[in-house]
Scaffold this active site. Structure first.
Site, PDB file in Angstrom:
ATOM      1  N   ASP A   1     -10.562   9.911  77.525  1.00  0.00           N
ATOM      2  CA  ASP A   1     -11.932   9.782  77.027  1.00  0.00           C
ATOM      3  C   ASP A   1     -12.191  10.898  76.015  1.00  0.00           C
ATOM      4  OD1 ASP A   1     -14.746   8.346  78.337  1.00  0.00           O
ATOM      5  OD2 ASP A   1     -14.953  10.018  76.932  1.00  0.00           O
TER       6      ASP A   1
ATOM      7  N   ASN B   1     -19.101   1.034  84.242  1.00  0.00           N
ATOM      8  CA  ASN B   1     -20.527   0.864  83.974  1.00  0.00           C
ATOM      9  C   ASN B   1     -20.691  -0.535  83.411  1.00  0.00           C
ATOM     10  OD1 ASN B   1     -21.137   3.533  84.760  1.00  0.00           O
ATOM     11  ND2 ASN B   1     -20.521   4.293  82.752  1.00  0.00           N
TER      12      ASN B   1
ATOM     13  N   GLY C   1     -25.378   2.162  81.956  1.00  0.00           N
ATOM     14  CA  GLY C   1     -24.786   3.175  81.088  1.00  0.00           C
ATOM     15  C   GLY C   1     -23.620   2.682  80.255  1.00  0.00           C
ATOM     16  N   GLN C   2     -23.374   1.367  80.228  1.00  0.00           N
ATOM     17  CA  GLN C   2     -22.264   0.869  79.402  1.00  0.00           C
ATOM     18  C   GLN C   2     -22.624   0.995  77.928  1.00  0.00           C
ATOM     19  OE1 GLN C   2     -20.988  -3.201  80.100  1.00  0.00           O
ATOM     20  NE2 GLN C   2     -19.225  -2.986  78.735  1.00  0.00           N
TER      21      GLN C   2
ATOM     22  N   HIS D   1     -13.922  -1.375  80.637  1.00  0.00           N
ATOM     23  CA  HIS D   1     -13.144  -0.157  80.845  1.00  0.00           C
ATOM     24  C   HIS D   1     -13.519   0.457  82.175  1.00  0.00           C
ATOM     25  CE1 HIS D   1     -16.784   0.776  78.547  1.00  0.00           C
ATOM     26  NE2 HIS D   1     -16.830   1.944  79.179  1.00  0.00           N
TER      27      HIS D   1
ATOM     28  N   HIS E   1     -13.484   4.032  84.096  1.00  0.00           N
ATOM     29  CA  HIS E   1     -13.328   5.479  83.974  1.00  0.00           C
ATOM     30  C   HIS E   1     -12.543   5.959  85.186  1.00  0.00           C
ATOM     31  CE1 HIS E   1     -16.709   6.115  80.994  1.00  0.00           C
ATOM     32  NE2 HIS E   1     -17.086   4.956  81.512  1.00  0.00           N
TER      33      HIS E   1
HETATM   34  P1  5GP Z   1     -19.381   3.748  78.878  1.00  0.00           P
HETATM   35  O1  5GP Z   1     -20.536   4.628  78.429  1.00  0.00           O
HETATM   36  O2  5GP Z   1     -19.375   2.434  78.121  1.00  0.00           O
HETATM   37  O3  5GP Z   1     -19.277   3.571  80.349  1.00  0.00           O
HETATM   38  O4  5GP Z   1     -18.071   4.529  78.480  1.00  0.00           O
HETATM   39  C1  5GP Z   1     -17.606   4.592  77.167  1.00  0.00           C
HETATM   40  C2  5GP Z   1     -16.755   5.814  77.080  1.00  0.00           C
HETATM   41  O5  5GP Z   1     -16.007   5.741  75.894  1.00  0.00           O
HETATM   42  C3  5GP Z   1     -17.546   7.132  77.043  1.00  0.00           C
HETATM   43  O6  5GP Z   1     -17.171   7.946  78.132  1.00  0.00           O
HETATM   44  C4  5GP Z   1     -17.149   7.738  75.691  1.00  0.00           C
HETATM   45  O7  5GP Z   1     -16.997   9.133  75.759  1.00  0.00           O
HETATM   46  C5  5GP Z   1     -15.853   7.024  75.368  1.00  0.00           C
HETATM   47  N1  5GP Z   1     -15.623   6.844  73.955  1.00  0.00           N
HETATM   48  C6  5GP Z   1     -16.518   6.440  73.013  1.00  0.00           C
HETATM   49  N2  5GP Z   1     -15.925   6.367  71.810  1.00  0.00           N
HETATM   50  C7  5GP Z   1     -14.625   6.751  71.993  1.00  0.00           C
HETATM   51  C8  5GP Z   1     -13.516   6.874  71.093  1.00  0.00           C
HETATM   52  O8  5GP Z   1     -13.600   6.617  69.888  1.00  0.00           O
HETATM   53  N3  5GP Z   1     -12.352   7.280  71.634  1.00  0.00           N
HETATM   54  C9  5GP Z   1     -12.225   7.581  72.970  1.00  0.00           C
HETATM   55  N4  5GP Z   1     -11.026   7.996  73.380  1.00  0.00           N
HETATM   56  N5  5GP Z   1     -13.239   7.463  73.832  1.00  0.00           N
HETATM   57  C10 5GP Z   1     -14.437   7.049  73.350  1.00  0.00           C
END
Ligand code: 5GP
Ligand code: ZN
Length: 112
Positions: free
Chosen positions: A30, A85, A91-92, A98, A100
């Protein structure tokens, strides 16, 4: 999906620190880690979220969990959290399924 961020990472159009890969799954760090170990386990095939999955995806979903467990075992992580999420309200922020995988520190419950 052409303009999906994680599909672009899968296609190597955007750089990421990839730590595990097989035919169906990609695991990468991440960009904004919330724990000493924080990686994202994603299907290579686009799926918007867990809610967007169908019974036809059951094997893929199981494979993603096994991939997470394999990664944790390889890293020597016996305690870790695996979370998705699902939906904006949870929080998605990236609409490509994906999980975490967080580890390397004590976890609180319930998560915020
Ligand atoms: P969500 O908020 O959808 O549950 O998680 C998305 C995750 O993707 C976040 O933890 C964020 O830090 C990560 N993320 C967003 N953009 C990028 C990126 O360009 N590269 C990587 N490696 N992670 C990303
Ligand atoms: Zn995608």
């Amino acid at each position: 999906m052409a303009d999906c961020l994680f599909c672009r990472i899968v296609r190597r159009e955007i750089p990421a620190q990839i730590v595990l890969e097989d035919e169906q799954a990609l695991v990468f760090k991440d960009v904004s880690p919330q724990a000493p170990t924080h990686v994202l386990v994603v299907p290579k095939r686009h799926l918007g979220s867990l809610s967007a999955s169908t019974d036809a995806d059951a094997s893929l979903l199981g494979h993603l969990q096994r991939t997470a467990a394999r990664f944790a075992e390889r890293e020597g992580l016996t305690s870790f959290r695996l979370v998705t999420n699902n939906g904006r309200g949870a929080g998605q922020s990236v609409e490509h399924l994906h999980y975490h995988l967080l580890g390397g520190r004590a976890m609180q419950w319930p998560p915020g």
